[in-house]
Design a protein around this motif. Sequence first.
Motif, PDB file in Angstrom:
ATOM      1  N   LEU A  42      -0.308 -41.198  19.262  1.00 38.56           N
ATOM      2  CA  LEU A  42      -0.787 -41.671  17.967  1.00 38.56           C
ATOM      3  C   LEU A  42      -0.822 -43.200  17.939  1.00 38.56           C
ATOM      4  CD1 LEU A  42      -1.744 -41.034  15.137  1.00 38.56           C
ATOM      5  CD2 LEU A  42       0.639 -40.867  14.407  1.00 38.56           C
ATOM      6  N   LYS A  43       0.186 -43.832  18.522  1.00 42.12           N
ATOM      7  CA  LYS A  43       0.174 -45.293  18.619  1.00 42.12           C
ATOM      8  C   LYS A  43      -1.065 -45.772  19.370  1.00 42.12           C
ATOM      9  CE  LYS A  43       5.237 -45.929  18.711  1.00 42.12           C
ATOM     10  NZ  LYS A  43       6.371 -46.461  19.519  1.00 42.12           N
ATOM     11  N   ALA A  44      -1.361 -45.079  20.475  1.00 38.76           N
ATOM     12  CA  ALA A  44      -2.508 -45.466  21.295  1.00 38.76           C
ATOM     13  C   ALA A  44      -3.823 -45.295  20.536  1.00 38.76           C
ATOM     14  CB  ALA A  44      -2.531 -44.651  22.580  1.00 38.76           C
ATOM     15  N   ARG A  45      -3.896 -44.299  19.683  1.00 44.66           N
ATOM     16  CA  ARG A  45      -5.138 -44.068  18.929  1.00 44.66           C
ATOM     17  C   ARG A  45      -5.401 -45.198  17.932  1.00 44.66           C
ATOM     18  NH1 ARG A  45      -5.618 -38.379  16.301  1.00 44.66           N
ATOM     19  NH2 ARG A  45      -7.649 -39.300  15.805  1.00 44.66           N
ATOM     20  N   LEU A  46      -4.339 -45.669  17.260  1.00 46.29           N
ATOM     21  CA  LEU A  46      -4.536 -46.774  16.320  1.00 46.29           C
ATOM     22  C   LEU A  46      -4.926 -48.043  17.076  1.00 46.29           C
ATOM     23  CD1 LEU A  46      -4.454 -47.778  13.414  1.00 46.29           C
ATOM     24  CD2 LEU A  46      -2.012 -48.256  13.707  1.00 46.29           C
ATOM     25  N   ILE A  47      -4.323 -48.251  18.238  1.00 43.68           N
ATOM     26  CA  ILE A  47      -4.709 -49.398  19.059  1.00 43.68           C
ATOM     27  C   ILE A  47      -6.160 -49.276  19.488  1.00 43.68           C
ATOM     28  CG2 ILE A  47      -4.312 -50.548  21.277  1.00 43.68           C
ATOM     29  CD1 ILE A  47      -1.324 -49.827  20.951  1.00 43.68           C
ATOM     30  N   ALA A  48      -6.560 -48.074  19.881  1.00 42.98           N
ATOM     31  CA  ALA A  48      -7.946 -47.859  20.311  1.00 42.98           C
ATOM     32  C   ALA A  48      -8.925 -48.114  19.165  1.00 42.98           C
ATOM     33  CB  ALA A  48      -8.109 -46.441  20.852  1.00 42.98           C
TER      34      ALA A  48
ATOM     35  N   ILE B 292       1.878 -50.609   9.856  1.00 40.51           N
ATOM     36  CA  ILE B 292       1.535 -49.899  11.079  1.00 40.51           C
ATOM     37  C   ILE B 292       1.799 -48.391  10.969  1.00 40.51           C
ATOM     38  CG2 ILE B 292       3.791 -50.427  12.135  1.00 40.51           C
ATOM     39  CD1 ILE B 292       2.213 -50.714  14.809  1.00 40.51           C
ATOM     40  N   LYS B 293       2.934 -48.005  10.368  1.00 46.84           N
ATOM     41  CA  LYS B 293       3.196 -46.575  10.190  1.00 46.84           C
ATOM     42  C   LYS B 293       2.222 -45.952   9.196  1.00 46.84           C
ATOM     43  CE  LYS B 293       8.101 -46.228  11.432  1.00 46.84           C
ATOM     44  NZ  LYS B 293       9.458 -45.794  10.964  1.00 46.84           N
ATOM     45  N   ALA B 294       1.947 -46.671   8.124  1.00 44.24           N
ATOM     46  CA  ALA B 294       0.995 -46.159   7.130  1.00 44.24           C
ATOM     47  C   ALA B 294      -0.371 -45.932   7.760  1.00 44.24           C
ATOM     48  CB  ALA B 294       0.891 -47.136   5.965  1.00 44.24           C
TER      49      ALA B 294
ATOM     50  N   PRO C 146      -8.997 -46.102  10.377  1.00 45.97           N
ATOM     51  CA  PRO C 146      -7.842 -46.981  10.168  1.00 45.97           C
ATOM     52  C   PRO C 146      -7.669 -47.913  11.369  1.00 45.97           C
ATOM     53  CG  PRO C 146      -7.280 -44.643   9.871  1.00 45.97           C
ATOM     54  CD  PRO C 146      -8.608 -44.690  10.529  1.00 45.97           C
ATOM     55  N   ILE C 147      -7.400 -49.179  11.101  1.00 46.06           N
ATOM     56  CA  ILE C 147      -7.121 -50.149  12.155  1.00 46.06           C
ATOM     57  C   ILE C 147      -5.883 -50.939  11.782  1.00 46.06           C
ATOM     58  CG2 ILE C 147      -9.574 -50.339  12.735  1.00 46.06           C
ATOM     59  CD1 ILE C 147      -9.501 -53.173  11.451  1.00 46.06           C
ATOM     60  N   LEU C 148      -5.394 -51.715  12.739  1.00 46.44           N
ATOM     61  CA  LEU C 148      -4.259 -52.598  12.462  1.00 46.44           C
ATOM     62  C   LEU C 148      -4.808 -54.006  12.296  1.00 46.44           C
ATOM     63  CD1 LEU C 148      -1.216 -52.591  12.126  1.00 46.44           C
ATOM     64  CD2 LEU C 148      -1.024 -53.126  14.571  1.00 46.44           C
ATOM     65  N   LEU C 149      -4.890 -54.453  11.061  1.00 48.13           N
ATOM     66  CA  LEU C 149      -5.541 -55.724  10.762  1.00 48.13           C
ATOM     67  C   LEU C 149      -4.845 -56.893  11.446  1.00 48.13           C
ATOM     68  CD1 LEU C 149      -7.868 -57.017   9.195  1.00 48.13           C
ATOM     69  CD2 LEU C 149      -6.347 -57.218   7.227  1.00 48.13           C
ATOM     70  N   GLY C 150      -3.521 -56.876  11.467  1.00 50.63           N
ATOM     71  CA  GLY C 150      -2.798 -57.951  12.129  1.00 50.63           C
ATOM     72  C   GLY C 150      -3.140 -58.035  13.609  1.00 50.63           C
ATOM     73  N   GLY C 151      -3.268 -56.869  14.261  1.00 50.87           N
ATOM     74  CA  GLY C 151      -3.652 -56.855  15.663  1.00 50.87           C
ATOM     75  C   GLY C 151      -5.051 -57.396  15.879  1.00 50.87           C
ATOM     76  N   LEU C 152      -5.975 -57.027  15.000  1.00 53.57           N
ATOM     77  CA  LEU C 152      -7.335 -57.552  15.094  1.00 53.57           C
ATOM     78  C   LEU C 152      -7.334 -59.066  14.928  1.00 53.57           C
ATOM     79  CD1 LEU C 152     -10.443 -57.075  15.200  1.00 53.57           C
ATOM     80  CD2 LEU C 152     -10.360 -56.915  12.692  1.00 53.57           C
ATOM     81  N   PHE C 153      -6.608 -59.553  13.928  1.00 54.51           N
ATOM     82  CA  PHE C 153      -6.557 -60.995  13.692  1.00 54.51           C
ATOM     83  C   PHE C 153      -5.992 -61.732  14.910  1.00 54.51           C
ATOM     84  CE2 PHE C 153      -6.322 -60.688   8.761  1.00 54.51           C
ATOM     85  CZ  PHE C 153      -7.704 -60.568   8.713  1.00 54.51           C
TER      86      PHE C 153
ATOM     87  N   ARG D 100      -0.998 -45.332  10.953  1.00 50.81           N
ATOM     88  CA  ARG D 100      -0.933 -44.177  11.848  1.00 50.81           C
ATOM     89  C   ARG D 100      -1.027 -42.878  11.064  1.00 50.81           C
ATOM     90  NH1 ARG D 100       4.138 -46.669  15.345  1.00 50.81           N
ATOM     91  NH2 ARG D 100       2.912 -48.209  16.534  1.00 50.81           N
ATOM     92  N   LEU D 101      -0.378 -42.856   9.902  1.00 50.93           N
ATOM     93  CA  LEU D 101      -0.503 -41.674   9.037  1.00 50.93           C
ATOM     94  C   LEU D 101      -1.949 -41.484   8.593  1.00 50.93           C
ATOM     95  CD1 LEU D 101       2.712 -42.183   6.877  1.00 50.93           C
ATOM     96  CD2 LEU D 101       2.313 -40.350   8.543  1.00 50.93           C
ATOM     97  N   ALA D 102      -2.639 -42.572   8.327  1.00 55.74           N
ATOM     98  CA  ALA D 102      -4.046 -42.477   7.924  1.00 55.74           C
ATOM     99  C   ALA D 102      -4.905 -41.910   9.042  1.00 55.74           C
ATOM    100  CB  ALA D 102      -4.553 -43.852   7.499  1.00 55.74           C
ATOM    101  N   VAL D 103      -4.548 -42.203  10.293  1.00 54.56           N
ATOM    102  CA  VAL D 103      -5.267 -41.604  11.428  1.00 54.56           C
ATOM    103  C   VAL D 103      -5.106 -40.087  11.403  1.00 54.56           C
ATOM    104  CG1 VAL D 103      -5.333 -41.413  13.944  1.00 54.56           C
ATOM    105  CG2 VAL D 103      -5.111 -43.665  12.875  1.00 54.56           C
ATOM    106  N   LEU D 104      -3.876 -39.623  11.203  1.00 51.13           N
ATOM    107  CA  LEU D 104      -3.629 -38.183  11.145  1.00 51.13           C
ATOM    108  C   LEU D 104      -4.382 -37.541   9.979  1.00 51.13           C
ATOM    109  CD1 LEU D 104       0.217 -38.073  11.859  1.00 51.13           C
ATOM    110  CD2 LEU D 104      -1.634 -37.460  13.423  1.00 51.13           C
ATOM    111  N   ALA D 105      -4.358 -38.183   8.826  1.00 54.45           N
ATOM    112  CA  ALA D 105      -5.028 -37.625   7.654  1.00 54.45           C
ATOM    113  C   ALA D 105      -6.530 -37.542   7.865  1.00 54.45           C
ATOM    114  CB  ALA D 105      -4.710 -38.464   6.420  1.00 54.45           C
ATOM    115  N   ALA D 106      -7.103 -38.542   8.531  1.00 52.14           N
ATOM    116  CA  ALA D 106      -8.539 -38.505   8.810  1.00 52.14           C
ATOM    117  C   ALA D 106      -8.887 -37.323   9.683  1.00 52.14           C
ATOM    118  CB  ALA D 106      -8.984 -39.812   9.464  1.00 52.14           C
TER     119      ALA D 106
END
Length: 429
Positions: free
Chosen positions: A380-386, A319-321, A265-272, A323-329
Motif C-alpha cells: 500500500l505504501k508503494a501504491r501511494l508512492i507510485a 500519509i496514512k489518510a 490520492p497522492i502525497l503532496l509533500g512528496g510531490l513538492f 493510503r486509506l483513500a487509496v483503499l477506498a478508491a
Amino acid sequence: MTIELWFDFSCPYAYLASQRAAVLGVPIDWRPMLLGGVFRGIGAGAGPMATISAAKAAHNLADMHRWAARFDVPFRMPAAHPMRTVRALRVLLALPHATWPRAIEAIYAAYWQRGEDITSDAVIAGALAGAAIDPEAITLALSHGEQHRDELHARTQQAIELGIFGAPAFVIRRDDPGGPGGADDDRPILVWGQDRSAWLEAVLAGWDPDASPPPGGSRAFAPRERASPGTTLDFYFDVASPFAYFALTQLTGLAATGAEIRLVPILLGGLFRDIGQADVPLATFPPPKLAYVTREMQRWAHWWNVPFDPPAKFPQRTIKAQRLAVLAADEGRGGTLATALGRAMWAEQRDLEDDATLRELVTGAGLPASWVERTADPELKARLIANTTAARAAGVFGVPTFIVTHPGKDPQLLWGQDRLELVATEVAS
C-alpha cells in the motif's frame, strides 16, 4: 457603488478581465498601476512568474487560452512578453480621462491580440489613433507622459496600501445604506482575478463574501453540459490541501458531467519535494497575498456553503489518510472517505495523524476499521508512492489537479478548485 479595476498592460489576466468587465453592468473606474512596482513594494521580487516551475508555466499558458475562449475574446502570447509598460501607462495618464476606456482597450489589443511592441511610441500612437482618439490629444500625451512619473508611482503605492498584490484586482466600494453592514458600510471589498466575475456579480447583488453565503444560498457546482463518450477525469488530491477539500465537496457536480471519475490520492509533500516546491506554499507568499488567500478560503466556504474551520494543528502529515483513500478508491468509496477526511481536517479540528481518529472516520464511511492497520503494508505504501510519481510525470504540480482524457486525444491538465467550470467545458469538448 463603484468598481475599481486595478491593472497593468503587462498582465494577460488583467487583459482578460478588461474584456469581461462590460458584462458587470456598472461603470468601471480604471486604475492603472505598475505591477512590477507592486511586486517590489510588497517584497515579491520580480513576481510569481519569475520562479514558477515549467509545468506550472505550461498550465498557466493553457489556462489563459481557456479563459479567452470562455470569454470569446482574441488572445495570443506575444513573443516579446513581458514588455515594459511604464511608458504606455504614463501616456495613458496624460490622456483626457474620458478617453481612457477606448485607450485601454486599444493598447491591450496591441499587446495581447496583435503582439505589437508597446514600448514604442509609434505603436502606442497607432493604437490610440485606431481608437479614434483625437490626434492632438495623442501628441500631447506622448510629449507630456513623462510628467506623470510621480502620479504612476503614487497610484502604485495606493494599490499596495489597499492590499493589492497582483492583477487584475477589483475593489468594490459600497457606500449605500443598503449595504450588508448598514449605513456606515463603506469598506472596500478586494477581489483578485479575472476568474471571479461570478463573485463580482453576486457582490453587486448584495453578497458580502466575508460574512455569509451569496443571495439564494450555495452556488454548488452544477455542469451545464455532459461529457463526450469515453471521457475520463482523473482527480489528483491530498486532503492536506484546503483547496482539495473544497473540490471534494463538489464531487456530486463533477459526477453529473457523466465522465468516469478516477480519484487519485497522492502525497503532496512528496510531490513538492520532487519538484523543488516549498512544503507549505502559503508560507512563501508575501504578506498581502497570504492575507488575501487566507480570507478567500472562507469566501469559498461561503460560496459553496460548506463548513470550514482551519485546523489549529497545521500542517499535518496525511500519509496514512492518503493510503486509506487509496483503499477506498479500490472499493468505489473513494469520494465518501476522502470528503470525510478533508472535512475532518478543514472543518472539524480533527487530527489526521491520530489512528483513533482515522478509525472513526473509516467506520463512519462504512468501511473496515482494520484498514488503519493496513496502512503499514509495504504494498500500500508503494501504491501511494507510485501515484505520486505518476502525478509528477503527468505534469501535476499542486492539488487539486484534474486531467481530462478523451479517446484518441492528448490529456488536458487543469489545476485548482476554482477551475471547475473549465473542467466541465473540457470534459464536454
